[in-house]
Design an enzyme around this catalytic site. Structure first.
Site, short mmCIF file in Angstrom:
data_model
loop_
_atom_site.label_atom_id
_atom_site.label_comp_id
_atom_site.label_asym_id
_atom_site.label_seq_id
_atom_site.Cartn_x
_atom_site.Cartn_y
_atom_site.Cartn_z
N LYS A 102 0.83 -1.21 0.00
CA LYS A 102 0.00 0.00 0.00
C LYS A 102 0.86 1.27 0.00
O LYS A 102 0.36 2.34 -0.30
CB LYS A 102 -0.97 0.01 1.18
CG LYS A 102 -0.34 0.15 2.55
CD LYS A 102 -1.41 0.10 3.64
CE LYS A 102 -0.83 0.07 5.04
NZ LYS A 102 -0.04 1.25 5.40
N ASP A 103 2.17 1.15 0.33
CA ASP A 103 3.05 2.31 0.31
C ASP A 103 3.62 2.61 -1.08
O ASP A 103 4.20 3.68 -1.30
CB ASP A 103 4.24 2.11 1.28
CG ASP A 103 3.81 2.05 2.73
OD1 ASP A 103 2.67 2.44 3.03
OD2 ASP A 103 4.63 1.62 3.57
N ARG A 150 -8.24 8.43 4.54
CA ARG A 150 -9.19 7.38 4.11
C ARG A 150 -9.97 6.85 5.30
O ARG A 150 -11.20 6.69 5.25
CB ARG A 150 -8.40 6.24 3.45
CG ARG A 150 -9.22 4.97 3.22
CD ARG A 150 -8.30 3.80 2.81
NE ARG A 150 -7.35 3.45 3.84
CZ ARG A 150 -7.62 2.68 4.90
NH1 ARG A 150 -8.83 2.18 5.06
NH2 ARG A 150 -6.68 2.39 5.77
N ARG A 151 -9.26 6.55 6.39
CA ARG A 151 -9.95 6.03 7.58
C ARG A 151 -10.84 7.10 8.19
O ARG A 151 -11.97 6.83 8.61
CB ARG A 151 -8.92 5.56 8.60
CG ARG A 151 -8.23 4.26 8.22
CD ARG A 151 -7.10 3.91 9.18
NE ARG A 151 -6.50 2.62 8.84
CZ ARG A 151 -5.22 2.32 9.04
NH1 ARG A 151 -4.40 3.21 9.57
NH2 ARG A 151 -4.75 1.13 8.72
N ARG A 172 0.77 10.10 14.18
CA ARG A 172 1.83 9.37 13.47
C ARG A 172 2.56 8.50 14.47
O ARG A 172 2.27 8.51 15.65
CB ARG A 172 2.82 10.37 12.82
CG ARG A 172 2.32 10.95 11.52
CD ARG A 172 3.46 11.31 10.60
NE ARG A 172 4.29 10.16 10.27
CZ ARG A 172 5.50 10.23 9.74
NH1 ARG A 172 6.04 11.41 9.51
NH2 ARG A 172 6.19 9.15 9.46
N ARG A 178 1.38 4.43 18.78
CA ARG A 178 -0.06 4.66 18.57
C ARG A 178 -0.91 3.99 19.64
O ARG A 178 -1.82 4.60 20.19
CB ARG A 178 -0.45 4.16 17.17
CG ARG A 178 0.20 5.00 16.07
CD ARG A 178 -0.17 4.52 14.69
NE ARG A 178 0.62 5.23 13.68
CZ ARG A 178 0.18 5.58 12.49
NH1 ARG A 178 -1.05 5.31 12.14
NH2 ARG A 178 0.97 6.21 11.64
N CYS A 265 -0.93 8.27 -2.73
CA CYS A 265 -1.15 7.24 -1.72
C CYS A 265 -1.53 7.83 -0.36
O CYS A 265 -1.71 7.11 0.60
CB CYS A 265 0.03 6.29 -1.61
SG CYS A 265 1.63 7.00 -1.89
#
Length: 340
Positions: A102-103, A150-151, A172, A178, A265
């Site tokens: 996905k990166d 997106r989330r 981040r 996190r 992205c």
């Protein structure tokens, strides 16, 4: 999508002589230095050793994305994790690299081959919340951390549609950082990728697996990409033994959708291609896509279904077809700054 030039700091064995290693020499696998990247690369190293009969050593490379404290959207999105590894490949400092798929920016450089896309892990997002709470159980005004537009778009839309009030907070940091925001009480919950926690052996931290009907994952989420020099035919062929054709077809369709939307992205685009089976026989591939404003007030969410792609071009066409429908429904205006 423009990416900043990254200061590279190869660690460990990067000083090995340039040129092709001989058949008995260790293969040098370039990896980011984060715990998750090292875990992913370790799994791939074992698999590559098995198919090649050669030892594999990890070469740790620090990327700009790992050292910058800015939000990802400000420094060019997740592609900043890829450029340093690709430079090391092109310079012959490493033999192959492992990325979270996905990166990867959607454009593939001619000099590099995407040699393998191994079997995909769980593509879903997960919630890690205080007191073992599921998403629907979060209190009014719950602070939910994520660095992903997106989330944010999909969580806010779901909350609004179900009479919930949440505040999405940009964060981040690595997985420990996190989750630490929740443990310290600074946030009520954070949203992470199931695959990352699985590869770290941290699945017990999950309090809720978010259905893809609630939050579509990032294009390619849960999949890894193994990249090497395109002109090293022997290595391309050896790494190719780790390729899973269904995973490759799915992520190719997802990334084609992303590219056709002209989205970088870090754009608020979710996509997932999955296989629809009739009994034991896989008949079709369904591609779902979503794009929305980060506050969740507007979402364009569509899907298309077609025969399982048998070629790269067919998978690309599936993504372009859905992107065209989404653009016709107004998707372009929802992505903020468009990548060029």
């Amino acid at each position: 999508m423009s990416e900043p030039r990254e200061p590279r700091a190869p660690q460990g064995q990067a000083g090995a002589p340039q040129g092709r290693p001989d058949e008995k020499a260790a293969l040098r696998l370039g990896t980011r230095r984060s715990k998750l990247a090292m875990a992913q690369s370790g799994l791939v190293a074992q698999a590559v050793s098995q198919v090649t009969g050669r030892p594999v050593e990890l070469v740790e490379i620090t990327t700009y994305g790992d050292t910058s404290r800015e939000h990802l959207a400000q420094i060019g999105g997740t592609g900043v994790f890829v450029t340093a590894l690709r430079e090391a490949l092109l310079l012959g400092e490493i033999d192959f690299a492992v990325h979270s798929l996905k990166d990867l920016p959607t454009g593939q450089p001619d000099e590099l081959a995407l040699a393998a896309v191994p079997l995909r892990e769980d593509p879903r997002d997960v919630l890690v919340a205080r007191d073992g709470l599921r998403f629907e159980e979060l209190p009014d005004g719950a602070r939910v951390g994520t660095g992903s537009p997106r989330r944010m778009a999909q969580l806010n839309a779901y909350a609004r549609n179900h009479g919930m009030t949440i505040e999405t907070v940009p964060i981040r940091g690595n997985v420990d950082t996190r989750i630490g925001y929740v443990r310290s009480g600074e946030l009520d919950a954070v949203v992470l990728a199931a695959a990352g926690l699985g590869r770290l052996g941290r699945t017990e931290d999950v309090t809720d697996f978010l259905s893809v009907d609630t939050v579509l994952p990032a294009p390619g989420q849960g999949a890894l990409a193994i990249e090497c020099a395109a002109d090293n035919a022997d290595l391309v062929a050896a790494l190719g033994e780790l390729d899973d054709p269904f995973t490759r077809a799915a992520v190719t369709a997802e990334r084609s959708l992303l590219a056709a939307l002209e989205a970088g992205c870090s754009a608020p685009v979710g996509a997932l291609a999955d296989l629809l089976a009739d009994g034991q026989i896989v008949k079709e591939m369904r591609l779902r896509g979503v794009v929305g404003t980060t506050d969740g007030t507007t979402l364009v969410q569509l899907s298309t279904t077609g025969p399982v792609p048998e070629t790269h071009d067919q998978a690309m066409a599936l993504g372009r077809e859905l992107a065209a429908e989404m653009l016709a429904k107004g998707a372009a205006g929802l992505m903020g700054e468009r990548a060029h």
